[in-house]
Scaffold this motif. Structure first.
Motif, PDB file in Angstrom:
ATOM      1  N   GLN A  94       0.834  -1.197   0.000  1.00  0.00           N
ATOM      2  CA  GLN A  94       0.000   0.000   0.000  1.00  0.00           C
ATOM      3  C   GLN A  94       0.870   1.249   0.000  1.00  0.00           C
ATOM      4  O   GLN A  94       1.845   1.335   0.738  1.00  0.00           O
ATOM      5  CB  GLN A  94      -0.900   0.028   1.241  1.00  0.00           C
ATOM      6  CG  GLN A  94      -1.881  -1.131   1.321  1.00  0.00           C
ATOM      7  CD  GLN A  94      -3.045  -0.952   0.382  1.00  0.00           C
ATOM      8  OE1 GLN A  94      -2.853  -0.906  -0.823  1.00  0.00           O
ATOM      9  NE2 GLN A  94      -4.231  -0.865   0.905  1.00  0.00           N
ATOM     10  N   ASN A 130      -2.274  -5.122  -0.159  1.00  0.00           N
ATOM     11  CA  ASN A 130      -3.545  -5.404  -0.797  1.00  0.00           C
ATOM     12  C   ASN A 130      -3.405  -6.697  -1.595  1.00  0.00           C
ATOM     13  O   ASN A 130      -2.949  -6.687  -2.732  1.00  0.00           O
ATOM     14  CB  ASN A 130      -3.930  -4.242  -1.723  1.00  0.00           C
ATOM     15  CG  ASN A 130      -5.314  -4.413  -2.309  1.00  0.00           C
ATOM     16  OD1 ASN A 130      -5.948  -5.440  -2.105  1.00  0.00           O
ATOM     17  ND2 ASN A 130      -5.773  -3.418  -3.032  1.00  0.00           N
ATOM     18  N   SER A 179      -8.113  -3.645  -7.268  1.00  0.00           N
ATOM     19  CA  SER A 179      -8.569  -3.377  -5.908  1.00  0.00           C
ATOM     20  C   SER A 179     -10.052  -3.671  -5.771  1.00  0.00           C
ATOM     21  O   SER A 179     -10.864  -3.238  -6.586  1.00  0.00           O
ATOM     22  CB  SER A 179      -8.321  -1.909  -5.544  1.00  0.00           C
ATOM     23  OG  SER A 179      -6.948  -1.612  -5.560  1.00  0.00           O
ATOM     24  N   TYR A 225     -14.761  -3.991  -0.506  1.00  0.00           N
ATOM     25  CA  TYR A 225     -13.346  -3.633  -0.366  1.00  0.00           C
ATOM     26  C   TYR A 225     -12.940  -3.840   1.084  1.00  0.00           C
ATOM     27  O   TYR A 225     -13.427  -3.159   1.983  1.00  0.00           O
ATOM     28  CB  TYR A 225     -13.074  -2.187  -0.775  1.00  0.00           C
ATOM     29  CG  TYR A 225     -11.596  -1.870  -0.711  1.00  0.00           C
ATOM     30  CD1 TYR A 225     -10.713  -2.425  -1.629  1.00  0.00           C
ATOM     31  CD2 TYR A 225     -11.077  -1.056   0.288  1.00  0.00           C
ATOM     32  CE1 TYR A 225      -9.354  -2.166  -1.565  1.00  0.00           C
ATOM     33  CE2 TYR A 225      -9.718  -0.785   0.357  1.00  0.00           C
ATOM     34  CZ  TYR A 225      -8.851  -1.341  -0.568  1.00  0.00           C
ATOM     35  OH  TYR A 225      -7.511  -1.094  -0.500  1.00  0.00           O
TER      36      TYR A 225
END
Length: 375
Positions: free
Chosen positions: A29, A113, A249, A293
């Motif tokens: 990130q 992520n 994402s 998310y």
């Protein structure tokens, strides 16, 4: 039954070996301030005796690492957000740092992520609520080099094989024409020419275009210069951003059937085993398309609103964002801890592929500091 041969000897794996592997395989990130990924305590040159994977750092968690002889702790959440003016045992961060130094533990903040690998915490939530036909909210863009070179067609196969063996990916191969007078290779008399109206003679060449990962650039360029048959190698190298198919994402998908908003909230709470959730007000619209998310989704809210998604499951939202989303999407904040459930298992699976001769454990210590009164 066959098992993958370990790349490293168990006596030779250093903490920096593990960190370099994670950096090469996972997108970290780009966070601000003290929350970014990296080592905060310890010596990366130490040999790994064991790895403990955790969500948060507490002194009880450090005790678990010592008890299990794990000198390397990979943790998802930083345990201080501002630079420390002093390190004393009375403070939460100070107590953790002092204990880590005392027992020669290395702490690595792994803010990442895993959605970009197609197996992140967002995918886990999407699977639990049975989303179908999933794809990313934001497609992943990767910085790479585009390498273009030219050579006689009969030599193309060998060059393609050589470059692909060291990490290049062939993108295009096509024939082109080049003036003989400008040609850099000897022995052109062996090639059939065809005249042009200008009186110049031309020959056919293969134009090869490769995609080159950033970390492979040096060895690919060295291989090109060593293997290419021309004395003077003509090539073009430029940095580009490439969209990776179906990687990125978050997750977008559809429920098997439409659900009224109230039933959908109960469905989410049951499927994710939540003690609570926060959401915008009800609206007269069934829920079919859902975005997920597993992280602070504030930066993705506008994208979700633009796509007119029925519901958005995330965390880390601001009060003003609930006002903005109200009536446009069913915005659901399930809490920071809930979005990270399953993350330790994902990191364990990632490391076990490469370091199968090292003890890699998921922490059992409960570190979630937030509790709620159940009605």
């Amino acid at each position: 039954m066959t098992t993958k041969a370990p790349r490293y000897s168990p006596t030779a794996v250093t903490i920096s070996d593990v960190i370099n592997y994670l950096k090469q395989n996972v997108q970290l990130q780009g966070q601000h301030g003290m929350a970014r990924s990296g080592v905060v305590v310890g010596d990366t040159d130490n040999i790994v005796t064991g790895i403990l994977i955790a969500l948060d750092i507490t002194e009880a968690l450090l005790d678990e690492a010592v008890e299990n002889k794990c000198n390397f702790i990979i943790v998802n959440q930083s345990f201080f957000t501002q630079p420390l003016a002093k390190i004393t045992p009375e403070s939460y961060a100070g107590g953790c740092i002092i204990k880590a130094i005392k027992y020669k533990l290395t702490i690595y903040i792994f803010s990442t992520n895993l959605d970009h690998l197609g197996q992140g915490a967002s995918h886990r939530i999407a699977h639990l609520i049975e989303l179908q036909e999933t794809y990313p909210i934001i497609l992943q863009k990767v910085s790479m080099y585009r390498l273009t070179t030219f050579l006689l067609p009969h030599a193309a196969k060998h060059l393609i094989q050589s470059l692909c063996q060291v990490g290049a990916v062939l993108a295009t191969e096509q024939l082109t024409a080049v003036a003989v007078n400008d040609h850099p290779v000897l022995g052109v008399e062996a090639v059939s020419y065809f005249p042009a109206q200008s009186g110049l003679e031309f020959l056919q060449e293969s134009q090869l275009t490769f995609m080159v990962p950033m970390f492979c650039k040096e060895r690919i360029m060295q291989t090109l210069l060593n293997v290419h048959p021309y004395k003077k190698v003509t090539y073009y190298l430029e940095q580009v951003e490439v969209i990776v198919n179906n990687r990125g994402s978050g997750v977008l998908g559809s429920l098997p059937i439409e659900l009224p908003d109230k039933y959908f909230l109960k469905y989410i709470k049951t499927k994710l085993n939540l003690s609570y959730l926060q959401h915008t007000s009800y609206f007269d619209r069934p829920i079919k398309t859902v975005a997920v998310y597993a992280g602070s989704g504030s930066g993705l809210l506008q994208e979700v609103l633009n796509k007119k998604i029925d519901a958005f499951i995330t965390t880390g939202l601001q009060y003003e964002q609930f006002l903005e989303a109200n009536g446009k999407t069913l915005l659901i904040d399930i809490g920071h801890h809930a979005t990270r459930l399953g993350l330790k298992k994902l990191i364990l699976a990632l490391l076990s592929k490469e370091f199968n001769n090292i003890a890699i454990l998921r922490s059992k210590t409960i570190t979630n500091p937030i509790h709620h009164i159940n009605d």
